[in-house]
Write a protein that holds these residues in place. Sequence first.
Motif, PDB file in Angstrom:
ATOM      1  N   LEU A 179       0.853  -1.188   0.000  1.00 25.56           N
ATOM      2  CA  LEU A 179       0.000   0.000   0.000  1.00 25.56           C
ATOM      3  C   LEU A 179       0.893   1.245   0.000  1.00 25.56           C
ATOM      4  CD1 LEU A 179      -2.325  -1.067   2.973  1.00 25.56           C
ATOM      5  CD2 LEU A 179      -2.592  -1.648   0.557  1.00 25.56           C
ATOM      6  N   GLY A 189      -6.124   5.810  -6.223  1.00 26.72           N
ATOM      7  CA  GLY A 189      -7.104   4.962  -5.553  1.00 26.72           C
ATOM      8  C   GLY A 189      -7.336   5.400  -4.113  1.00 26.72           C
ATOM      9  N   LEU A 190      -8.053   4.564  -3.373  1.00 28.45           N
ATOM     10  CA  LEU A 190      -8.369   4.873  -1.979  1.00 28.45           C
ATOM     11  C   LEU A 190      -7.105   4.791  -1.125  1.00 28.45           C
ATOM     12  CD1 LEU A 190     -11.626   2.733  -1.744  1.00 28.45           C
ATOM     13  CD2 LEU A 190     -11.458   5.225  -2.060  1.00 28.45           C
ATOM     14  N   LEU A 192      -5.511   3.402   1.352  1.00 32.86           N
ATOM     15  CA  LEU A 192      -5.538   2.275   2.291  1.00 32.86           C
ATOM     16  C   LEU A 192      -4.395   2.347   3.295  1.00 32.86           C
ATOM     17  CD1 LEU A 192      -6.671  -0.779   0.131  1.00 32.86           C
ATOM     18  CD2 LEU A 192      -8.012   1.022   1.226  1.00 32.86           C
TER      19      LEU A 192
ATOM     20  N   LEU B 195      -9.823   7.957   4.994  1.00 30.11           N
ATOM     21  CA  LEU B 195     -10.212   7.164   3.821  1.00 30.11           C
ATOM     22  C   LEU B 195     -11.047   8.003   2.849  1.00 30.11           C
ATOM     23  CD1 LEU B 195     -10.174   4.297   2.538  1.00 30.11           C
ATOM     24  CD2 LEU B 195     -12.377   3.905   3.654  1.00 30.11           C
ATOM     25  N   SER B 199     -11.098  10.288  -1.997  1.00 27.57           N
ATOM     26  CA  SER B 199     -11.894   9.160  -2.490  1.00 27.57           C
ATOM     27  C   SER B 199     -12.701   9.511  -3.749  1.00 27.57           C
ATOM     28  CB  SER B 199     -12.807   8.622  -1.387  1.00 27.57           C
ATOM     29  OG  SER B 199     -13.741   9.606  -0.985  1.00 27.57           O
ATOM     30  N   GLN B 430      -5.233  -5.584  -5.060  1.00 27.67           N
ATOM     31  CA  GLN B 430      -5.601  -4.384  -4.312  1.00 27.67           C
ATOM     32  C   GLN B 430      -6.772  -3.657  -4.971  1.00 27.67           C
ATOM     33  OE1 GLN B 430      -3.920  -0.232  -2.469  1.00 27.67           O
ATOM     34  NE2 GLN B 430      -2.406  -1.686  -3.109  1.00 27.67           N
ATOM     35  N   GLN B 434     -10.157  -2.686  -3.116  1.00 29.46           N
ATOM     36  CA  GLN B 434     -10.694  -1.320  -3.110  1.00 29.46           C
ATOM     37  C   GLN B 434     -12.126  -1.291  -3.644  1.00 29.46           C
ATOM     38  OE1 GLN B 434      -8.260   1.901  -4.357  1.00 29.46           O
ATOM     39  NE2 GLN B 434      -6.619   1.366  -2.937  1.00 29.46           N
ATOM     40  N   ARG B 435     -12.369  -2.082  -4.661  1.00 27.81           N
ATOM     41  CA  ARG B 435     -13.746  -2.172  -5.189  1.00 27.81           C
ATOM     42  C   ARG B 435     -14.714  -2.678  -4.127  1.00 27.81           C
ATOM     43  NH1 ARG B 435     -15.027  -2.099 -10.696  1.00 27.81           N
ATOM     44  NH2 ARG B 435     -13.319  -2.340 -12.175  1.00 27.81           N
ATOM     45  N   LYS B 438     -15.435   0.063  -1.694  1.00 28.47           N
ATOM     46  CA  LYS B 438     -16.425   0.952  -2.325  1.00 28.47           C
ATOM     47  C   LYS B 438     -17.843   0.375  -2.171  1.00 28.47           C
ATOM     48  CE  LYS B 438     -18.601   2.932  -6.053  1.00 28.47           C
ATOM     49  NZ  LYS B 438     -19.398   4.160  -5.932  1.00 28.47           N
TER      50      LYS B 438
END
Lengths: 457, 457
Positions: A179, A189-190, A192, B195, B199, B430, B434-435, B438
Amino acid sequence: MTSARVLERLTAALGDRVVTSPDALDEARADKSGHRSDAPPLAVVEAASIDDVQQTLRIATETGTPVVPRGAGTGLAGGAIASGGEIALSLRSMDRVLEIDENDLIAVVEPGILNGEFGRILAERGLWFAPDPASKEISTVGGNIATNAGGLLCAKYGVTRDAVLALKIVLADGTLMSLGHRSVKGVTGLDLTALLVGSEGILGVIVEATVRVRRAVPGVVTTLAATFPHVTDAAAACSAITAAGIQPAVMELLEPTALAAIHDYLGLEVPTPGRTQIMVQTDGPLSADDARACLAIIEANGGVGEVAANEADGERLLSIRRAMHPAMEKLGHPLIEDVSVPRSALVPMFEAIQEVEREFGISIPTVAHAGDGNLHPNFVYQGDEVPEVIWQAADALFLAAIRLGGTLTGEHGIGILKRRWLEDELGAEQVDLQRRIKATFDPQGLLNPGKVFDPIV
Amino acid sequence: MTSARVLERLTAALGDRVVTSPDALDEARADKSGHRSDAPPLAVVEAASIDDVQQTLRIATETGTPVVPRGAGTGLAGGAIASGGEIALSLRSMDRVLEIDENDLIAVVEPGILNGEFGRILAERGLWFAPDPASKEISTVGGNIATNAGGLLCAKYGVTRDAVLALKIVLADGTLMSLGHRSVKGVTGLDLTALLVGSEGILGVIVEATVRVRRAVPGVVTTLAATFPHVTDAAAACSAITAAGIQPAVMELLEPTALAAIHDYLGLEVPTPGRTQIMVQTDGPLSADDARACLAIIEANGGVGEVAANEADGERLLSIRRAMHPAMEKLGHPLIEDVSVPRSALVPMFEAIQEVEREFGISIPTVAHAGDGNLHPNFVYQGDEVPEVIWQAADALFLAAIRLGGTLTGEHGIGILKRRWLEDELGAEQVDLQRRIKATFDPQGLLNPGKVFDPIV
């Protein structure tokens, strides 16, 4: 699958890194919270490599065995306590510094290195790692990250999250995942990495961290100590110092019972019995000017203070603060609370503590990281169980902190000890969302079950 | 449900805050990325309150209608572009400052306030908000948070995430949720505030933010400009400045094509054609000393520089840097890339850019936030579509940045434009995780579908 069969598989895969001595199992039942699990875990795995961690978690997933990740066991919320039928997965032996990049001001470390040890290695190169929990000589960097540890320097130099750029984690099923990145910025992306910091072992096992380090701050450190007739005057002075825009590196407050207990523990005479003490440390090229400005504010708020003659005297003053935890342990079992409020709410928070003392007829020795509004009220009890009256008093404290716009835990985490108040702060809907996020990482619920969230019954 | 029926329900609930004029719908199809959606959305909702946002999302959930949250539409990755059948949910009208607490150095704002406007309100009280994207006069604080915006000051003063303490968000189903707290520290449960920052509108709609503000830095700001015969010398000087432990507030690098285009746009003569320029701004009580130390390093690396006579001259120098984006727009459609690498990798990253220029026979005007290793290579094209050669060149750049330990986006985000490289950086496992995260926030996939992740087909 029976525990015996799980143990057999672990031993076949990991050999003598699987420890089942009564001492090791017993140690894994406790941390520094005073809490102890009901029964010893089935084994302690002393991981020596990422591969060891992956193998352990693959076996855990295949056998449905819970795993409790663990650093040095210095947590204050019961977050790394292992119970019957669980594997305690110790990262303590993975303690290497893998890289220090002086140009990029980055270091890559394994999770098990002690914070203080890491600091000494960095100091040889004129560098330092900002996160400095009071436990730094005995707590690991991995544990600091897993709890988003705070400490004395946070108001000026940030919490642990701010120092973490990238993590390698192992998921419950044994998958290794990277990460973050080595660059200062990055928004792919998010985030993490940020989510994992402070996740208390429930999302993944941290096996490597890329952290920001800093160059030593130029100039001398200036320390001053001051006393006040009332704790609320001292708190008001601290709020006034931050409101004036001065950024001390350290600003600690010790009220009279805490101060007396520490001096007794250290065999020293209390400088001014009955008075509250604050210790302020300023750094940077203007540290002497900043210290003088603090002293003026202190005096305007009814305090009497003095600047330490030199850095060694200053460090001696600070070591008094760092002795708080052992001093409490000498008196009995301390339950160390950890409320945090906006800085301007220090005075009402201390008033709330005094009210709780009166209401429940108990004494609550308290120290505070006054620069960031983080207080540690200590409840000291005798015997093995936290008496119900202390839980009730703690409950009153937590609700006061939340009411003041703060939180029930500034830096220790929820672990087992604060689960029952989680919903008071987050609300039922957010707790449910957080549980579902946990399940995306760990669908079987094997990583540190019963921590942060109540066990699902 | 038909679009007509959705529109009817929106209008019944929200009246004239539901806008369907061709101009408004057309505007919502684009941002500053140069990308444009295939078709206009079915409506733009100009939310005026949290309740408006909740009502919109409840209707969206009940009717299965996708929603694209949108601030001022200044994104550079297509993250706020609305397509056919979608509701564009504009937060731009929610632009109040709800609270400024000078003691706790906290402000509470609605998401639609422009960053620059917020800055002016704070300045009246001697305060400032550190996140300063180059777009600050036209971009909203909510948009800055949703993209974890970077900017010129990040190396010294942090990215947007570091400035956000608490958020109110509305989930896809209309639930209002409060994340974080007003205290500096706080570790209750998973850090959903962190987070949500960055986003890109896929987890929830940010409707209120509690941010840290700072007191104005004492002392004057000192600015210097220097030129170098080669871009790699300039990059090496920047790396050497950070490696020396100096922390400039701003350190920007402009290579010759970028420099020429900006001066042409501003109607100015380029100071030294063919040379690379850097601009360094130091602040704090020692800013003059720091500037002199930078100048010495610059000269040791083959640069020729001068300290600006005063703050006004310094700001004029910086305004040249801020004109980069309009200067590129004058030349055609700019595709602004946003790679970020460790600071010590600036030289190899510039070498990689030069190699891509040679390989693809194109010119890539580039500016860099050199203090934090964040580069903006610009691809300028004519016509409505990004030519395939530019995608190929961008691809080569991204892979070079990842290889150097960096990331394909330092501050702009993934949006639509960088989706195809997401997996190159994060890996398939990853992206899948992440999906699933979401989906815990938005099980129907209604919030900003097709952004960050490829659409599910």
